[in-house]
Design an enzyme around this catalytic site. Sequence first.
Site, PDB file in Angstrom:
ATOM      1  N   CYS A  94      34.436  44.433  38.918  1.00 21.20           N
ATOM      2  CA  CYS A  94      35.147  43.851  40.051  1.00 21.20           C
ATOM      3  C   CYS A  94      34.164  43.708  41.207  1.00 21.20           C
ATOM      4  CB  CYS A  94      36.316  44.765  40.452  1.00 21.20           C
ATOM      5  SG  CYS A  94      37.310  44.127  41.809  1.00 21.20           S
TER       6      CYS A  94
ATOM      7  N   HIS B 259      43.860  40.603  36.035  1.00 19.82           N
ATOM      8  CA  HIS B 259      43.059  41.325  37.025  1.00 19.82           C
ATOM      9  C   HIS B 259      43.400  40.839  38.440  1.00 19.82           C
ATOM     10  CE1 HIS B 259      39.203  43.322  38.317  1.00 19.82           C
ATOM     11  NE2 HIS B 259      39.319  42.433  39.289  1.00 19.82           N
ATOM     12  N   GLU B 260      43.456  39.516  38.619  1.00 17.07           N
ATOM     13  CA  GLU B 260      43.716  38.957  39.945  1.00 17.07           C
ATOM     14  C   GLU B 260      45.160  39.178  40.381  1.00 17.07           C
ATOM     15  OE1 GLU B 260      41.160  38.420  41.595  1.00 17.07           O
ATOM     16  OE2 GLU B 260      39.779  38.262  39.922  1.00 17.07           O
TER      17      GLU B 260
ATOM     18  N   HIS C 237      45.355  42.518  41.802  1.00 15.31           N
ATOM     19  CA  HIS C 237      44.871  42.529  43.191  1.00 15.31           C
ATOM     20  C   HIS C 237      45.983  42.101  44.156  1.00 15.31           C
ATOM     21  CE1 HIS C 237      40.719  43.678  42.996  1.00 15.31           C
ATOM     22  NE2 HIS C 237      40.359  42.672  42.209  1.00 15.31           N
TER      23      HIS C 237
END
Length: 102
Positions: free
Chosen positions: A51, A92-93, A96
């Site tokens: 990341c 993953h995003e 976030h």
Amino acid sequence: VDGLPPAAGLAANMIGVNKAIIAVNAGFLPIVMLNPKIVKRSGHYLAEEGCLSLPGERPADRYEEITVKYQDMDLKEHEQAFTGFVAETIQHEVDHCKGKLI
């Protein structure tokens, strides 16, 4: 962005914009997703991810196949399936956007 390593994706909140927006490198052009929601997932596995926000790699629970509902830049609704590395990057995003780091 100058000075940063290449990224597979980026979430708006990681650059100080408090919106549920992600951009994912899908090969030819980035896909920009507004308000992305993963509505279906299958094929659980444990990934090792890096990341831009953290040094090194860390384990992350991911799914090989996902379906995402989102809006494009014209606010048109989409529901699209993704697999492999693109699916992992989207997950993953989206994490976030929810305030979760790997």
